[in-house]
Design a protein around this motif. Structure first.
Motif, PDB file in Angstrom:
ATOM      1  N   GLU A   1      23.975  11.488  -7.307  1.00  0.00           N
ATOM      2  CA  GLU A   1      24.474  12.749  -7.848  1.00  0.00           C
ATOM      3  C   GLU A   1      25.734  13.205  -7.113  1.00  0.00           C
ATOM      4  O   GLU A   1      26.714  13.639  -7.732  1.00  0.00           O
ATOM      5  N   ALA A   2      25.732  13.101  -5.785  1.00  0.00           N
ATOM      6  CA  ALA A   2      26.891  13.526  -4.992  1.00  0.00           C
ATOM      7  C   ALA A   2      28.099  12.639  -5.244  1.00  0.00           C
ATOM      8  O   ALA A   2      29.248  13.110  -5.251  1.00  0.00           O
ATOM      9  N   ASN A   3      27.877  11.345  -5.451  1.00  0.00           N
ATOM     10  CA  ASN A   3      28.975  10.439  -5.775  1.00  0.00           C
ATOM     11  C   ASN A   3      29.617  10.808  -7.110  1.00  0.00           C
ATOM     12  O   ASN A   3      30.842  10.801  -7.247  1.00  0.00           O
ATOM     13  N   VAL A   4      28.794  11.135  -8.082  1.00  0.00           N
ATOM     14  CA  VAL A   4      29.317  11.503  -9.403  1.00  0.00           C
ATOM     15  C   VAL A   4      30.071  12.827  -9.335  1.00  0.00           C
ATOM     16  O   VAL A   4      31.033  13.062 -10.069  1.00  0.00           O
ATOM     17  N   GLN A   5      29.657  13.674  -8.413  1.00  0.00           N
ATOM     18  CA  GLN A   5      30.277  14.997  -8.278  1.00  0.00           C
ATOM     19  C   GLN A   5      31.667  14.947  -7.633  1.00  0.00           C
ATOM     20  O   GLN A   5      32.459  15.891  -7.774  1.00  0.00           O
ATOM     21  N   LEU A   6      31.982  13.855  -6.949  1.00  0.00           N
ATOM     22  CA  LEU A   6      33.205  13.794  -6.141  1.00  0.00           C
ATOM     23  C   LEU A   6      34.471  14.255  -6.884  1.00  0.00           C
ATOM     24  O   LEU A   6      35.199  15.112  -6.378  1.00  0.00           O
TER      25      LEU A   6
END
Length: 254
Positions: free
Chosen positions: A91-96
């Motif tokens: 999720e955090a990677n996609v949010q970058l």
């Protein structure tokens, strides 16, 4: 959407990578770029992304000259393992890329959820990239690009590092997300079958220094599937044409 006009690039007087390239990519198209090894495909992709200062000619996205990385553009690289942050969750990677758009938190969360759902990974949002298979990691990279809502998606050999079955699944995924998100896609690939299967047009480059040998429309019926489409006469005819063009550029065997 994308216009390339007499693009030229040289790494020095003794290394001309791209002699002169002129072509256009229309909105909503999937255009594949193929050619013999070392012909300058990756140089071209970096130029389109604004990551490489070109030696001559012009690149325009929506009429605007590309001089650095333009807004509305996303890139999916072959080395998905290097493009994902292993200490961040899926999720955090996609949010970058969303961190730089000043979006309301609810809009950001919805984009992340929608993009992960589109690639079938909503159930692993809390896991880390190193816990996933190679194919799933590349899906995360695609989801991250989708969350950005790009106008143009550039893909550099995106499926070269996965097994054959995963590659087929990811090819079908790209076609699905193009239709769902209305994205224009430029794909660099060494795989001729993949180029013909996925694209609306195939651009065939010459051996280095690159020139455009052919701009071939792919009049293969959509929707396509891995078995029926690849066995069809339409597919095999176009594939043979592309193979012949590339083999003519190959150096003679020693």
């Amino acid at each position: 959407m994308l216009t390339v006009d007499r693009l030229h690039h040289s790494y020095g007087p003794d290394h001309v990578a791209i002699a002169s390239l002129t072509f256009k990519v229309n909105e909503g198209e999937i255009v594949a770029i193929v050619g013999p090894s070392g012909c300058g495909k990756t140089t071209l992709l970096k130029s389109l992304a604004g990551l490489l200062r070109i030696s001559g000619g012009a690149i325009r996205l929506d009429g605007q000259l590309v001089s650095d990385v333009p807004k509305g553009l996303a890139v999916v690289f072959q080395e998905y393992g290097r493009s994902l942050l292993p200490w961040c969750t899926v999720e955090a990677n996609v949010q970058l890329p969303l961190r730089y758009q000043s979006l309301p938190s609810d809009v950001s969360r919805r984009r992340i959820k929608d993009s992960l759902a589109a690639v079938g990974l909503l159930h692993v949002a809390g896991q880390y990239p190193w816990q996933l298979s190679g194919g799933m990691q590349q899906r995360v990279a695609i989801a991250r690009a989708l969350a950005y809502h790009p106008k143009l998606l550039l893909m550099d050999e995106p499926f070269a590092s996965v097994d054959a079955q995963t590659r087929a699944d990811l090819e079908d995924l790209v076609a699905e997300v193009r239709d769902r998100f209305d994205i224009t896609i430029v794909l660099v690939t060494h795989d001729i079958d993949e180029a013909v299967y996925l694209s609306d047009r195939v651009l065939v480059l010459s051996a280095s220094p690159s020139r455009l040998l052919a701009d071939i429309p792919i009049n293969v019926t959509r929707p396509r599937d891995q078995i029926t489409t690849r066995a069809s006469e339409q597919f095999l005819t176009v594939r043979s044409e592309v193979v012949r063009l590339i083999r003519r550029q190959a150096p003679p065997a020693s």
